[in-house]
Design an enzyme around this catalytic site. Sequence first.
Site, PDB file in Angstrom:
ATOM      1  N   SER A 124      26.886 -19.062 -27.761  1.00 22.66           N
ATOM      2  CA  SER A 124      25.496 -18.655 -27.590  1.00 22.66           C
ATOM      3  C   SER A 124      25.396 -17.420 -26.714  1.00 22.66           C
ATOM      4  O   SER A 124      26.129 -17.258 -25.736  1.00 22.66           O
ATOM      5  CB  SER A 124      24.754 -19.810 -26.925  1.00 22.66           C
ATOM      6  OG  SER A 124      23.530 -19.369 -26.413  1.00 22.66           O
ATOM      7  N   TYR A 148      22.502 -25.711 -20.197  1.00 20.63           N
ATOM      8  CA  TYR A 148      22.902 -25.515 -21.599  1.00 20.63           C
ATOM      9  C   TYR A 148      23.870 -24.332 -21.701  1.00 20.63           C
ATOM     10  O   TYR A 148      24.956 -24.436 -22.290  1.00 20.63           O
ATOM     11  CB  TYR A 148      21.663 -25.269 -22.474  1.00 20.63           C
ATOM     12  CG  TYR A 148      21.989 -24.616 -23.793  1.00 20.63           C
ATOM     13  CD1 TYR A 148      22.629 -25.337 -24.802  1.00 20.63           C
ATOM     14  CD2 TYR A 148      21.698 -23.273 -24.028  1.00 20.63           C
ATOM     15  CE1 TYR A 148      22.967 -24.734 -25.992  1.00 20.63           C
ATOM     16  CE2 TYR A 148      22.028 -22.660 -25.220  1.00 20.63           C
ATOM     17  CZ  TYR A 148      22.664 -23.396 -26.209  1.00 20.63           C
ATOM     18  OH  TYR A 148      23.008 -22.781 -27.390  1.00 20.63           O
ATOM     19  N   LYS A 152      28.032 -24.068 -22.717  1.00 21.62           N
ATOM     20  CA  LYS A 152      28.662 -23.213 -23.744  1.00 21.62           C
ATOM     21  C   LYS A 152      29.737 -22.318 -23.117  1.00 21.62           C
ATOM     22  O   LYS A 152      30.812 -22.116 -23.686  1.00 21.62           O
ATOM     23  CB  LYS A 152      27.602 -22.356 -24.443  1.00 21.62           C
ATOM     24  CG  LYS A 152      26.687 -23.139 -25.354  1.00 21.62           C
ATOM     25  CD  LYS A 152      27.421 -23.647 -26.586  1.00 21.62           C
ATOM     26  CE  LYS A 152      26.580 -24.546 -27.454  1.00 21.62           C
ATOM     27  NZ  LYS A 152      27.282 -25.090 -28.623  1.00 21.62           N
TER      28      LYS A 152
HETATM   29  C1  UD1 Z   1      18.140 -20.495 -26.133  1.00 23.17           C
HETATM   30  C2  UD1 Z   1      19.365 -19.758 -25.798  1.00 23.17           C
HETATM   31  C3  UD1 Z   1      20.060 -19.369 -27.072  1.00 23.17           C
HETATM   32  C4  UD1 Z   1      20.327 -20.599 -27.913  1.00 23.17           C
HETATM   33  C5  UD1 Z   1      19.041 -21.337 -28.149  1.00 23.17           C
HETATM   34  C6  UD1 Z   1      19.338 -22.659 -28.816  1.00 23.17           C
HETATM   35  C7  UD1 Z   1      18.930 -18.691 -23.654  1.00 23.17           C
HETATM   36  C8  UD1 Z   1      18.448 -17.488 -22.956  1.00 23.17           C
HETATM   37  N1  UD1 Z   1      18.990 -18.604 -24.986  1.00 23.17           N
HETATM   38  O1  UD1 Z   1      17.313 -19.606 -26.800  1.00 23.17           O
HETATM   39  O2  UD1 Z   1      21.269 -18.751 -26.771  1.00 23.17           O
HETATM   40  O3  UD1 Z   1      20.927 -20.252 -29.106  1.00 23.17           O
HETATM   41  O4  UD1 Z   1      18.403 -21.622 -26.919  1.00 23.17           O
HETATM   42  O5  UD1 Z   1      18.229 -23.466 -28.796  1.00 23.17           O
HETATM   43  O6  UD1 Z   1      19.269 -19.665 -23.024  1.00 23.17           O
HETATM   44  N2  UD1 Z   1       9.021 -19.772 -26.253  1.00 23.17           N
HETATM   45  C9  UD1 Z   1       7.676 -19.846 -26.067  1.00 23.17           C
HETATM   46  N3  UD1 Z   1       7.049 -21.017 -26.390  1.00 23.17           N
HETATM   47  C10 UD1 Z   1       7.710 -22.099 -26.892  1.00 23.17           C
HETATM   48  C11 UD1 Z   1       9.112 -22.008 -27.081  1.00 23.17           C
HETATM   49  C12 UD1 Z   1       9.735 -20.820 -26.743  1.00 23.17           C
HETATM   50  O7  UD1 Z   1       7.041 -18.897 -25.617  1.00 23.17           O
HETATM   51  O8  UD1 Z   1       7.076 -23.135 -27.162  1.00 23.17           O
HETATM   52  C13 UD1 Z   1       9.698 -18.512 -25.931  1.00 23.17           C
HETATM   53  C14 UD1 Z   1      10.817 -18.660 -24.917  1.00 23.17           C
HETATM   54  O9  UD1 Z   1      10.341 -18.545 -23.615  1.00 23.17           O
HETATM   55  C15 UD1 Z   1      11.726 -17.510 -25.325  1.00 23.17           C
HETATM   56  C16 UD1 Z   1      11.531 -17.389 -26.831  1.00 23.17           C
HETATM   57  O10 UD1 Z   1      10.286 -18.035 -27.111  1.00 23.17           O
HETATM   58  O11 UD1 Z   1      11.315 -16.317 -24.744  1.00 23.17           O
HETATM   59  C17 UD1 Z   1      12.604 -18.078 -27.629  1.00 23.17           C
HETATM   60  O12 UD1 Z   1      12.755 -19.390 -27.118  1.00 23.17           O
HETATM   61  P1  UD1 Z   1      13.655 -20.474 -27.846  1.00 23.17           P
HETATM   62  O13 UD1 Z   1      13.359 -20.485 -29.291  1.00 23.17           O
HETATM   63  O14 UD1 Z   1      13.518 -21.747 -27.088  1.00 23.17           O
HETATM   64  O15 UD1 Z   1      15.119 -19.930 -27.694  1.00 23.17           O
HETATM   65  P2  UD1 Z   1      15.860 -19.366 -26.372  1.00 23.17           P
HETATM   66  O16 UD1 Z   1      15.496 -20.168 -25.183  1.00 23.17           O
HETATM   67  O17 UD1 Z   1      15.683 -17.894 -26.313  1.00 23.17           O
END
Ligand code: UD1
Length: 337
Positions: A124, A148, A152
């Site tokens: 990741s 998490y 990894k």
């Molecule tokens: C994280 C990991 C990524 C991994 C993935 C697996 C980090 C930085 N990245 O991705 O490597 O492959 O998990 O699940 O740890 N968001 C919202 N509202 C929501 C959900 C998410 O605003 O309800 C935003 C988050 O703050 C983020 C973006 O959307 O900025 C993407 O979030 P998400 O889809 O959860 O993935 P990551 O946390 O980026």
Amino acid sequence: MVILVTGGAGFIGSHTCVELLQNGYEVVVVDNHSNSSPGALDEVQKLAGLPLTAYQVDLRDRKALAEVFDAHPIDAVVHFAAKKAVGESIQIPLDYFDINIGGTTSLLRAMHEHGVYQLVFSSSCSIYGDSQKVPMAEEAPAGPTNPYALSKWTCEQLLAETCSRYPQFTVVSLRYFNPMGAHPSGRIGEDPRGVPHNVMPYLTQVAVGRLERLSVFGGDYPTPDGSAIRDYIHVMDVADGHRLAVEHLGEEPGMRVFNLGTGAGVSVLELVEAFSAACGKEIPYQVVDRRPGDVARLIADSSRVEREWGWRTTRNLAAMCDDAWRFQRLNPNGYDG
Ligand code: UD1
């Protein structure tokens, strides 16, 4: 070749199984279905027009895992099975260490005991942490900001050490950025159990009316619109990357690491807009506090994998949104609906 796919019923696993079956590989899946449905594997087989063998097994169950290795002449392993929610990992870090790290060491032990030495590992971009320098190449320093990501990063270090102690081992670790989208047929896609942690399944469930509105985590990041930036990548491009990794596994001993991303950053608010266009509805949202463990910006430099294997992404943000929406529209309650 016979490929063991751990977590094969999950989001990326199921798309990779289709890709492997369609390219002539025999597929054996182990999955404990903690965050996936057996129904995904029915769809995988229908889509590919080919059968696979599946076992409901937890990787930490060493006896059950050994029986799978005894029953099949496995040539290589593609290892997805893990927990993957950043926020949850802060609540229950020991579960993340036990399942993600313990699952991987149990798998390595079974491989070693059965003379199987080729592994593709699902890593990741989160291991890069809050680096100011984007895009990130594989040499960027690790700096995990949540359990998490730490799980990894720890697995990668254990795999590198395993390769140096046991020269028979060859490992490719794929660090993917933010996979989303679905198979263009709409037959398989992302169907997490419970309330989704990731942004795309949350958006699609708002669009079908299962959830009320998206919470945008953080409006005060140092980005042009204040929301966090990620490099979203189509799950079909990620599946392609795994098939290529399997093809190239035997070429070099030791451990190799590759980023898989598009090189383009998209903010959460831009994603909401793109998804609204795809589903033809305004998606209600509210900007709330940042989510603990999140970082401002993650963008991939994937030039190494392009240079070495000719891999590059071929599907854009609109395709990711269209395909994710098609799966949710056709399966409003997921596989079990
Ligand atoms: C994280 C990991 C990524 C991994 C993935 C697996 C980090 C930085 N990245 O991705 O490597 O492959 O998990 O699940 O740890 N968001 C919202 N509202 C929501 C959900 C998410 O605003 O309800 C935003 C988050 O703050 C983020 C973006 O959307 O900025 C993407 O979030 P998400 O889809 O959860 O993935 P990551 O946390 O980026």
